[in-house]
Design a protein around this motif. Structure first.
Motif, PDB file in Angstrom:
ATOM      1  N   ARG A  24      38.348  48.831  40.245  1.00 52.49           N
ATOM      2  CA  ARG A  24      38.950  48.911  41.925  1.00 52.49           C
ATOM      3  C   ARG A  24      37.727  49.276  42.722  1.00 52.49           C
ATOM      4  O   ARG A  24      37.645  48.672  43.729  1.00 52.49           O
ATOM      5  CB  ARG A  24      40.036  50.011  41.704  1.00 52.49           C
ATOM      6  N   CYS A 101      34.545  59.833  40.385  1.00 51.89           N
ATOM      7  CA  CYS A 101      35.904  59.563  40.570  1.00 51.89           C
ATOM      8  C   CYS A 101      36.778  60.588  39.998  1.00 51.89           C
ATOM      9  O   CYS A 101      37.903  60.699  40.321  1.00 51.89           O
ATOM     10  CB  CYS A 101      36.384  58.053  39.964  1.00 51.89           C
ATOM     11  N   ASP A 102      36.370  61.251  39.143  1.00 54.02           N
ATOM     12  CA  ASP A 102      37.238  62.270  38.473  1.00 54.02           C
ATOM     13  C   ASP A 102      36.643  63.652  38.625  1.00 54.02           C
ATOM     14  O   ASP A 102      37.464  64.673  37.955  1.00 54.02           O
ATOM     15  CB  ASP A 102      37.125  62.032  36.728  1.00 54.02           C
ATOM     16  N   PRO A 112      38.968  56.472  50.866  1.00 59.31           N
ATOM     17  CA  PRO A 112      40.326  56.459  51.514  1.00 59.31           C
ATOM     18  C   PRO A 112      41.301  55.191  51.137  1.00 59.31           C
ATOM     19  O   PRO A 112      40.913  54.063  50.643  1.00 59.31           O
ATOM     20  CB  PRO A 112      40.150  56.535  53.065  1.00 59.31           C
ATOM     21  N   SER A 113      42.394  55.086  51.172  1.00 62.21           N
ATOM     22  CA  SER A 113      43.363  53.997  51.287  1.00 62.21           C
ATOM     23  C   SER A 113      43.047  53.402  52.443  1.00 62.21           C
ATOM     24  O   SER A 113      42.867  53.955  53.663  1.00 62.21           O
ATOM     25  CB  SER A 113      44.838  54.531  51.216  1.00 62.21           C
ATOM     26  N   ASN A 127      41.821  64.223  51.657  1.00 64.15           N
ATOM     27  CA  ASN A 127      40.741  65.184  51.084  1.00 64.15           C
ATOM     28  C   ASN A 127      40.692  65.381  49.811  1.00 64.15           C
ATOM     29  O   ASN A 127      40.558  66.739  49.188  1.00 64.15           O
ATOM     30  CB  ASN A 127      40.863  66.614  52.131  1.00 64.15           C
ATOM     31  N   GLY A 128      41.337  64.482  49.219  1.00 59.05           N
ATOM     32  CA  GLY A 128      41.278  64.698  47.477  1.00 59.05           C
ATOM     33  C   GLY A 128      42.447  65.129  46.957  1.00 59.05           C
ATOM     34  O   GLY A 128      42.781  65.470  45.753  1.00 59.05           O
TER      35      GLY A 128
END
Ligand SMILES: C[C@@]1(CC(=O)O)c2cc3[nH]c(cc4nc(cc5[nH]c(cc(n2)[C@H]1CCC(=O)O)[C@@](C)(CC(=O)O)[C@@H]5CCC(=O)O)C(CC(=O)O)=C4CCC(=O)O)c(CCC(=O)O)c3CC(=O)O
Ligand SMILES: NC(=O)C1=CN([C@@H]2O[C@H](COP(=O)(O)OP(=O)(O)OC[C@H]3O[C@@H](n4cnc5c(N)ncnc54)[C@H](O)[C@@H]3O)[C@@H](O)[C@H]2O)C=CC1
Length: 215
Positions: A24, A101-102, A112-113, A127-128
């Motif tokens: 992605r 990412c994790d 962001p989306s 903000n995660g």
């Protein structure tokens, strides 16, 4: 969080990991014209295809200290926390842009989306705290902010360019746009009457010009 819009065209970016999450993130980087290198022992099928078609460079191995040194931006999308911490320490010491990412706490930027229509981009961050909410809001916003808004933005940009000569000072331009871009214009856009919205704005610009010539 300080939102910025980065120009990644031609920039060297490194993605560690070749799973679904890496895929992605890689697709987004490629869409922005970045030069992407992926370091991972294995790749998803779509990533393999991108490597075979030379859209990205794949180094089929695990991360080694120093891999990050030549890259502008690094995304760590492995499933290995020890790697995440090692990359984060190295990347931060070198002042790199880093997304892990994790482990949100190791990131100096998050993704962001995005709702995108032409040059219009609406981005959503939690903000995660809850990426699923970002995704849900993106889907909601996409229903309303569809291709009408991309077309309208292109139209507005043309009117704005035309306005530069009619509106000589920065103060004029601000005053014009604040009084001209009103709910009734945007209601026409919502109704997919882009030409009518454009005509209304151009009339307002012409009226503004006449008024200024009189005074
Ligand atoms: C901090 C951040 C770092 C970063 O990736 O930049 C991060 C972190 C983590 N995500 C996790 C999980 C999920 N992520 C998604 C989806 C997206 N995640 C994205 C961004 C971000 N995710 C950044 C903050 C964004 C913000 O501020 O809101 C989006 C917006 C953009 C993108 O990825 O491109 C994209 C939506 C794109 C779209 O559709 O519009 C879903 C939903 C789904 O997939 O359906 C789930 C499952 C639900 C859940 O677990 O909540 C986990 C746990 C992993 C685990 O448990 O194993 C972590 C790690 C943690 O939280 O510790
Ligand atoms: N930020 C986000 O949006 C999300 C993050 N995640 C998290 O992201 C991580 C990756 O998720 P997936 O892609 O689903 O996992 P995955 O298991 O499909 O992929 C992991 C990839 O990392 C590679 N890898 C493992 N060790 C490596 C090393 N030392 N060096 C380089 N590459 C290495 C593997 O070969 C594999 O390609 C997980 O920790 C997951 O919890 C999960 C969902 C969403």
């Amino acid at each position: 969080m300080y939102p910025i819009n980065l120009d990644l065209n031609g920039q060297s970016c490194l993605v560690l990991g070749g799973g679904a999450v890496a895929e992605r993130k890689v697709c987004r980087l490629l869409a922005e014209g970045a030069a992407v290198t992926v370091i991972a022992p294995s790749l998803t099928r779509p990533l393999q295809e991108l490597a075979e078609s030379h859209h990205l460079t794949w180094q089929p191995r695990t991360y080694q200290a120093g891999d990050e040194s030549t890259f502008f931006l690094i995304i760590c999308a492995t499933d290995n926390e020890a790697v995440s911490h090692a990359v984060a320490a190295a990347a931060k010491a070198q002042g790199k842009l880093l997304n892990v990412c994790d482990v949100p706490d190791l990131c100096n930027f998050t993704l962001p989306s995005i709702v995108r229509q032409g040059d219009l981009q609406l981005t959503i961050s939690t903000n995660g705290k809850a990426p699923a909410l970002s995704r849900w809001l993106r889907k909601q916003l996409e229903q309303h902010f569809d291709e009408r808004y991309g077309r309208w933005l292109a139209e507005l940009a043309a009117i704005r360019r035309q306005g530069q000569s009619v509106l000589p000072t920065s103060r004029d331009r601000q005053a014009f746009w604040r009084q001209a871009l009103t709910d009734d214009v945007m209601a026409l856009v919502d109704n997919n009457e882009i030409d009518a919205a454009s005509a209304l704005l151009r009339d307002r610009l012409a009226a503004w010009e006449r008024k200024n010539h009189e005074t």
